[in-house]
Design an enzyme around this catalytic site. Structure first.
Site, PDB file in Angstrom:
ATOM      1  N   ARG A 120     -51.322  86.243  18.664  1.00 36.43           N
ATOM      2  CA  ARG A 120     -50.551  85.093  18.882  1.00 36.43           C
ATOM      3  C   ARG A 120     -48.631  85.280  19.774  1.00 36.43           C
ATOM      4  O   ARG A 120     -48.589  85.474  19.541  1.00 36.43           O
ATOM      5  CB  ARG A 120     -50.427  84.235  18.224  1.00 36.43           C
ATOM      6  CG  ARG A 120     -51.846  83.723  18.109  1.00 36.43           C
ATOM      7  CD  ARG A 120     -52.052  82.568  17.394  1.00 36.43           C
ATOM      8  NE  ARG A 120     -53.440  81.419  17.217  1.00 36.43           N
ATOM      9  CZ  ARG A 120     -54.077  80.556  16.489  1.00 36.43           C
ATOM     10  NH1 ARG A 120     -52.960  80.471  15.620  1.00 36.43           N
ATOM     11  NH2 ARG A 120     -54.730  79.704  17.097  1.00 36.43           N
ATOM     12  N   GLN A 125     -51.025  83.580  25.538  1.00 42.44           N
ATOM     13  CA  GLN A 125     -51.092  82.373  25.279  1.00 42.44           C
ATOM     14  C   GLN A 125     -52.197  82.080  25.815  1.00 42.44           C
ATOM     15  O   GLN A 125     -53.590  81.180  25.114  1.00 42.44           O
ATOM     16  CB  GLN A 125     -50.140  81.398  25.501  1.00 42.44           C
ATOM     17  CG  GLN A 125     -48.881  81.757  24.665  1.00 42.44           C
ATOM     18  CD  GLN A 125     -47.659  81.074  24.180  1.00 42.44           C
ATOM     19  OE1 GLN A 125     -47.329  80.523  25.796  1.00 42.44           O
ATOM     20  NE2 GLN A 125     -47.405  80.554  23.852  1.00 42.44           N
ATOM     21  N   ASP A 128     -55.715  82.345  24.152  1.00 43.79           N
ATOM     22  CA  ASP A 128     -56.038  82.246  22.660  1.00 43.79           C
ATOM     23  C   ASP A 128     -57.285  81.555  22.575  1.00 43.79           C
ATOM     24  O   ASP A 128     -57.257  80.159  23.237  1.00 43.79           O
ATOM     25  CB  ASP A 128     -55.193  81.161  23.058  1.00 43.79           C
ATOM     26  CG  ASP A 128     -55.214  81.455  21.438  1.00 43.79           C
ATOM     27  OD1 ASP A 128     -55.829  81.243  20.612  1.00 43.79           O
ATOM     28  OD2 ASP A 128     -53.736  80.772  20.283  1.00 43.79           O
ATOM     29  N   SER A 131     -57.568  78.703  20.304  1.00 39.05           N
ATOM     30  CA  SER A 131     -56.535  77.130  20.435  1.00 39.05           C
ATOM     31  C   SER A 131     -57.786  76.312  21.507  1.00 39.05           C
ATOM     32  O   SER A 131     -57.555  75.546  21.096  1.00 39.05           O
ATOM     33  CB  SER A 131     -55.123  78.051  20.745  1.00 39.05           C
ATOM     34  OG  SER A 131     -54.311  78.674  20.011  1.00 39.05           O
ATOM     35  N   TYR A 228     -50.764  81.593  10.040  1.00 39.14           N
ATOM     36  CA  TYR A 228     -52.200  80.698   9.498  1.00 39.14           C
ATOM     37  C   TYR A 228     -51.594  80.716   7.942  1.00 39.14           C
ATOM     38  O   TYR A 228     -50.659  80.951   7.455  1.00 39.14           O
ATOM     39  CB  TYR A 228     -52.745  81.604   9.704  1.00 39.14           C
ATOM     40  CG  TYR A 228     -53.234  82.125  10.140  1.00 39.14           C
ATOM     41  CD1 TYR A 228     -55.044  81.560  11.562  1.00 39.14           C
ATOM     42  CD2 TYR A 228     -53.271  83.558  11.569  1.00 39.14           C
ATOM     43  CE1 TYR A 228     -54.321  81.824  12.403  1.00 39.14           C
ATOM     44  CE2 TYR A 228     -53.121  83.716  12.429  1.00 39.14           C
ATOM     45  CZ  TYR A 228     -54.010  83.427  13.019  1.00 39.14           C
ATOM     46  OH  TYR A 228     -54.566  83.378  14.103  1.00 39.14           O
TER      47      TYR A 228
END
Length: 375
Positions: A120, A125, A128, A131, A228
């Site tokens: 991440r 991005q 990902d 996500s 996380y």
């Protein structure tokens, strides 16, 4: 450079790893793209769409025999038999707890990349997948909850009387949870949310929801460097469970999204908590494929308890196949593009690239990722 896009073999999987949009982009890079006939039908992409984008329609064996194979889920044993040694395979590999499957891919001689292990960082991005898919799962969970609830979500004032707003409780405030909060608010529900990570409190409140948690010293330390959730102590779990138990009894819809990488989903809702809920209440468990956050949830089913509570255990993201496939395909394209030499129009993997190192599971007949070395 041949890129193959096979249909998914899991009957419950509705997504496809490439869209006509990304096929066009791959062809612009000099690739030839072979799509298995019917691969995109469940996601709303017909064969003609792929042909119009420049793809060739082929059999499953031909798509699997490409230089670079794009998939949604980890290749099954029967698919590995059609892959050539040295081929690259990009998918969500679900590696935790599936050591045998990882070693089978190594024995097949393919180089595999697990998209869910993408670091991440700013550069990654756009790659990902966690996500992009979780965002949709959070949205769909609230839609499913509203559909099963059987009552209106917003407060309504009518000549016949006032309809109270539904109470929505979101457990786990990652990407899915934040989208669930936002969707619930848009639908007019009174939204509360909980998470063990202190940074989420501000995020929850910024969306107009109320934060519910035991905010002690352990809570303030409950986040990893990667963002996380950490595994909490039994003492904290007991205190949080007591708070949640009193809160959950008053809720109409509960959405659970809590997952810890590499571990079964934490149990957040006990059978006793379900018994305390009113008839007609709904629980939507996004984490059901990892064992579920609700003790009574069953994957692929909607369970109705003796006291009339519905527990939805369907995969949310596969029920938004078209949108989920479009976003997933863009994630894969963004990563695959980094493996292609634009000048020579050929695959050229930089094995020292941080993205490659983070995601590569198998290479040269061996399991190379440090987290999944055979014991």
């Amino acid at each position: 450079m041949l890129i193959g896009v096979p249909a998914e073999t899991d009957p419950a999987e509705t997504r496809v790893a490439a869209s006509p949009e990304t096929v066009k982009k791959f062809i612009a890079l000099g690739a030839e793209v072979a799509v298995e006939q019917g691969a995109g039908l469940k996601a709303g992409f017909v064969d003609a769409d792929y042909q119009a984008a420049g793809a060739r329609l082929v059999s499953a064996a031909d798509a699997l025999g490409a230089d670079l194979v794009l998939k949604v889920r980890r290749p099954a044993a029967q698919e590995l038999a059609h892959m050539k040694s040295g081929a690259l395979v990009i998918a969500t590999m679900d590696p935790y707890g599936h050591q045998d499957a990882i070693e089978a891919m190594a024995r097949a001689g393919v180089s595999t990349f697990a998209m869910e292990l993408m670091p991440r960082i700013t550069r990654a991005q756009v790659m990902d997948v966690l996500s992009s898919q979780a965002n949709l799962a959070g949205y769909r969970a609230v839609i499913d909850g509203a559909a099963e609830y059987g009552r209106a979500m917003p407060m309504m004032m009518t000549p016949a009387g006032t309809v109270p707003a539904a109470r929505l409780f979101v457990m786990g405030v990652g990407v899915a949870g934040l989208q669930a909060i936002a969707t619930g608010r848009r639908l007019g529900a009174i939204v509360t949310a909980t998470d063990v990570r202190p940074a989420t409190k501000e995020q929850v409140e910024s969306l107009g929801a109320k934060f519910v948690a035991v905010e002690d010293d352990e809570f303030k330390q409950a986040e990893t460097a990667g963002g996380y959730a950490k595994e909490m102590s039994d003492a904290y779990k007991a205190k949080q469970a007591a708070l949640v138990a009193s809160h959950i009894a008053k809720q109409d819809i509960v959405v659970t999204t809590a997952l810890i990488p590499g571990r079964p989903a934490p149990k957040l809702i006990s059978a006793d908590m379900v018994k305390s809920m009113r008839a007609g209440s709904v629980i939507v468990d996004i984490a059901v494929e990892r064992g579920g956050n609700c003790e009574l949830a069953r994957a692929g089913e909607t369970v109705t308890t003796e006291n009339g509570v519905k527990i939805v255990g369907y995969s949310s993201v596969t029920r938004l196949a078209a949108t989920a496939s479009s976003l997933y395909a863009r994630n894969l394209y963004a990563f695959a593009e980094t493996l292609i030499d634009k000048a020579n129009k050929a695959l050229a993997v930089n094995w020292d690239d941080e993205l490659v190192k983070a995601t590569c599971l198998t290479r040269g007949g061996a399991v190379v990722h440090p987290n999944f070395q055979p014991k």
